[in-house]
Design a protein around this motif. Structure first.
Motif, mmCIF file in Angstrom:
data_model
loop_
_atom_site.group_PDB
_atom_site.id
_atom_site.type_symbol
_atom_site.label_atom_id
_atom_site.label_comp_id
_atom_site.label_asym_id
_atom_site.label_seq_id
_atom_site.Cartn_x
_atom_site.Cartn_y
_atom_site.Cartn_z
ATOM 1 N N PRO A 43 13.280 -1.494 -1.580
ATOM 2 C CA PRO A 43 12.075 -1.186 -2.368
ATOM 3 C C PRO A 43 11.297 -0.016 -1.791
ATOM 4 C CG PRO A 43 12.242 -3.553 -1.932
ATOM 5 C CD PRO A 43 13.266 -2.874 -1.064
ATOM 6 N N LEU A 44 10.600 0.682 -2.662
ATOM 7 C CA LEU A 44 9.693 1.745 -2.247
ATOM 8 C C LEU A 44 8.347 1.101 -1.928
ATOM 9 C CD1 LEU A 44 9.001 4.775 -1.940
ATOM 10 C CD2 LEU A 44 8.412 4.772 -4.371
ATOM 11 N N VAL A 45 7.904 1.207 -0.687
ATOM 12 C CA VAL A 45 6.653 0.569 -0.263
ATOM 13 C C VAL A 45 5.501 1.545 -0.459
ATOM 14 C CG1 VAL A 45 5.414 -0.541 1.627
ATOM 15 C CG2 VAL A 45 7.896 -0.843 1.409
ATOM 16 N N LEU A 46 4.506 1.127 -1.260
ATOM 17 C CA LEU A 46 3.357 1.966 -1.576
ATOM 18 C C LEU A 46 2.067 1.193 -1.357
ATOM 19 C CD1 LEU A 46 4.430 3.488 -5.036
ATOM 20 C CD2 LEU A 46 4.607 4.590 -2.799
ATOM 21 N N GLN A 47 0.976 1.943 -1.262
ATOM 22 C CA GLN A 47 -0.345 1.347 -1.346
ATOM 23 C C GLN A 47 -0.821 1.436 -2.792
ATOM 24 O OE1 GLN A 47 -2.696 3.548 1.514
ATOM 25 N NE2 GLN A 47 -2.279 2.054 3.121
ATOM 26 N N VAL A 48 -1.665 0.530 -3.212
ATOM 27 C CA VAL A 48 -2.181 0.531 -4.577
ATOM 28 C C VAL A 48 -2.864 1.867 -4.863
ATOM 29 C CG1 VAL A 48 -3.853 -0.500 -6.143
ATOM 30 C CG2 VAL A 48 -2.441 -1.966 -4.697
ATOM 31 N N GLY A 49 -2.495 2.498 -5.977
ATOM 32 C CA GLY A 49 -3.100 3.755 -6.371
ATOM 33 C C GLY A 49 -2.446 4.983 -5.771
ATOM 34 N N GLU A 50 -1.451 4.813 -4.915
ATOM 35 C CA GLU A 50 -0.782 5.961 -4.307
ATOM 36 C C GLU A 50 0.079 6.658 -5.357
ATOM 37 O OE1 GLU A 50 1.586 6.957 -0.143
ATOM 38 O OE2 GLU A 50 1.380 4.888 -0.821
ATOM 39 N N ASN A 51 -0.114 7.957 -5.543
ATOM 40 C CA ASN A 51 0.620 8.683 -6.590
ATOM 41 C C ASN A 51 1.110 10.058 -6.139
ATOM 42 O OD1 ASN A 51 -1.795 10.031 -6.457
ATOM 43 N ND2 ASN A 51 -2.488 9.491 -8.516
ATOM 44 N N ASP A 52 1.233 10.264 -4.842
ATOM 45 C CA ASP A 52 1.750 11.532 -4.339
ATOM 46 C C ASP A 52 3.211 11.687 -4.764
ATOM 47 O OD1 ASP A 52 1.724 13.914 -2.516
ATOM 48 O OD2 ASP A 52 3.259 12.715 -1.514
ATOM 49 N N GLN A 109 7.108 -1.983 -4.006
ATOM 50 C CA GLN A 109 6.441 -3.089 -3.312
ATOM 51 C C GLN A 109 5.099 -2.581 -2.783
ATOM 52 O OE1 GLN A 109 7.751 -4.800 0.705
ATOM 53 N NE2 GLN A 109 8.595 -6.278 -0.754
ATOM 54 N N TYR A 110 4.013 -3.217 -3.253
ATOM 55 C CA TYR A 110 2.680 -2.821 -2.799
ATOM 56 C C TYR A 110 2.350 -3.515 -1.484
ATOM 57 C CZ TYR A 110 1.821 -0.744 -7.377
ATOM 58 O OH TYR A 110 1.882 0.037 -8.497
ATOM 59 N N SER A 111 1.986 -2.715 -0.493
ATOM 60 C CA SER A 111 1.690 -3.280 0.828
ATOM 61 C C SER A 111 0.306 -3.904 0.894
ATOM 62 C CB SER A 111 1.807 -2.186 1.901
ATOM 63 O OG SER A 111 0.886 -1.130 1.635
ATOM 64 N N ASP A 112 -0.601 -3.491 0.009
ATOM 65 C CA ASP A 112 -1.979 -3.960 0.081
ATOM 66 C C ASP A 112 -2.440 -4.640 -1.204
ATOM 67 O OD1 ASP A 112 -1.877 -1.672 -1.425
ATOM 68 O OD2 ASP A 112 -3.734 -0.813 -0.654
ATOM 69 N N TYR A 113 -1.502 -5.034 -2.043
ATOM 70 C CA TYR A 113 -1.895 -5.638 -3.323
ATOM 71 C C TYR A 113 -2.307 -7.098 -3.127
ATOM 72 C CZ TYR A 113 -1.844 -7.470 -8.028
ATOM 73 O OH TYR A 113 -2.203 -8.090 -9.204
ATOM 74 N N GLN A 114 -3.277 -7.504 -3.885
ATOM 75 C CA GLN A 114 -3.632 -8.911 -3.981
ATOM 76 C C GLN A 114 -4.150 -9.169 -5.388
ATOM 77 O OE1 GLN A 114 -6.621 -9.306 -0.913
ATOM 78 N NE2 GLN A 114 -8.294 -8.862 -2.314
ATOM 79 N N PRO A 115 -3.925 -10.353 -5.924
ATOM 80 C CA PRO A 115 -4.429 -10.680 -7.260
ATOM 81 C C PRO A 115 -5.952 -10.612 -7.291
ATOM 82 C CG PRO A 115 -2.800 -12.290 -6.528
ATOM 83 C CD PRO A 115 -3.148 -11.453 -5.332
ATOM 84 N N PRO A 116 -6.548 -10.578 -8.490
ATOM 85 C CA PRO A 116 -8.014 -10.573 -8.575
ATOM 86 C C PRO A 116 -8.615 -11.756 -7.819
ATOM 87 C CG PRO A 116 -7.032 -10.179 -10.734
ATOM 88 C CD PRO A 116 -5.910 -10.567 -9.816
ATOM 89 N N ARG A 117 -9.784 -11.529 -7.229
ATOM 90 C CA ARG A 117 -10.451 -12.594 -6.482
ATOM 91 C C ARG A 117 -11.865 -12.800 -6.996
ATOM 92 N NH1 ARG A 117 -8.683 -12.365 -0.055
ATOM 93 N NH2 ARG A 117 -6.465 -12.808 -0.435
ATOM 94 N N PHE A 118 -12.295 -14.040 -6.922
ATOM 95 C CA PHE A 118 -13.636 -14.405 -7.376
ATOM 96 C C PHE A 118 -14.616 -14.359 -6.210
ATOM 97 C CE2 PHE A 118 -10.690 -16.497 -10.271
ATOM 98 C CZ PHE A 118 -11.198 -16.130 -11.508
#
Length: 268
Positions: A43-52, A109-118
């Protein structure tokens, strides 16, 4: 006249033969093969929003039998707007000189992703007969979309604001990737008694990673009408097991009346 007709026929035949030969050569020289895109199996490991572009195309190459190396012409067609287990899919595309298009997908694969939190800024406690408004204290945030508080759906069955009791309530929110978070809590309908101490917490809803240490006293902020050292804690939090837990803080106030506060703990 007859010789002229024969000449015209000969010229026509020659012309048709030439056109046919030209078409034959074009057909025989045309590339009917598709270009090929190759991607790493990992998998390509990215951070959320990374678009380089260099990062998104890391390890990707392309080849065509006629055009040769097409790696520099590979484009990112898009990243899927869905996520599961912190993963989604990226699609690559390339076009050869004969306008043949090839596509290939790869797991991201997002390294820093998490589902929405309350979030909860104060207790879900209301006095008898008071309007039960939860949107002044319940929030939702997301690493992709930011503030989702105005999209929170609230469901409560059997809630009666005129009768003391504890009533289950469910909060649900979905981000733009289609990932839905659900949190189930309790709304408490109860009048404050004269002299009842107010136990204030720094947070009323916390998220913990599985296995993370939990110290209940760390969330105690202040007791109005009582003493911090008199607060007792009832906790069944098991950080080894994901789920939602309630931690109850109790205190006998200066006037002898007991007061409580509730902290919700979500282990993920």
């Amino acid at each position: 006249m007859k010789k002229l007709s024969i000449l015209m026929i000969v010229l026509l035949v020659v012309s048709l033969a030439g056109a046919g030969w030209t078409q034959f050569r074009l057909w025989s020289s045309k590339d009917e093969t598709l270009p090929v895109i190759e991607c790493p199996e990992t998998p390509l490991v990215l951070q959320v929003g990374e678009n380089d572009p260099d990062t998104l195309l890391e390890g990707v190459s392309a080849w065509d039998d006629k055009d040769g190396d097409l790696t520099s012409q590979v484009m990112v067609e898009g990243i899927a707007r869905s996520v599961e287990n912190n993963e989604t899919t990226i699609t690559y595309a390339v076009v050869d000189s004969d306008c043949h298009v090839a596509k290939q997908t790869r797991t991201v694969q997002y390294s820093d992703y998490q589902p929405p939190r309350f979030g909860l800024s104060q207790e879900l406690r209301y006095e008898v007969g008071q309007p039960v408004v939860v949107r002044d204290r319940v929030t939702a945030t997301d690493v992709i979309d930011g503030d989702l508080s105005n999209q929170v759906k609230v469901t409560s069955t059997g809630l009666n604001a005129n009768v003391e009791g504890r009533y289950p309530v469910t909060f649900e929110v979905t981000n733009s990737m289609g990932d839905t978070s659900v949190w189930t809590a309790e709304i408490r309908i109860a009048n404050y008694q004269t002299g009842e101490p107010r136990i204030l917490l720094s947070q009323y809803l916390v998220y913990l990673e599985q296995g993370e240490a939990f110290q209940s006293k760390n969330y105690l902020s202040q007791v109005i009408g009582g003493e911090l050292e008199d607060v007792t804690v009832e906790s069944g939090v098991d950080t080894s097991t994901p789920g939602t837990y309630q931690v109850t803080y109790s205190c006998i106030g200066n006037s002898g009346t007991a007061g409580t506060a509730v902290l919700f703990v979500v282990v993920v």
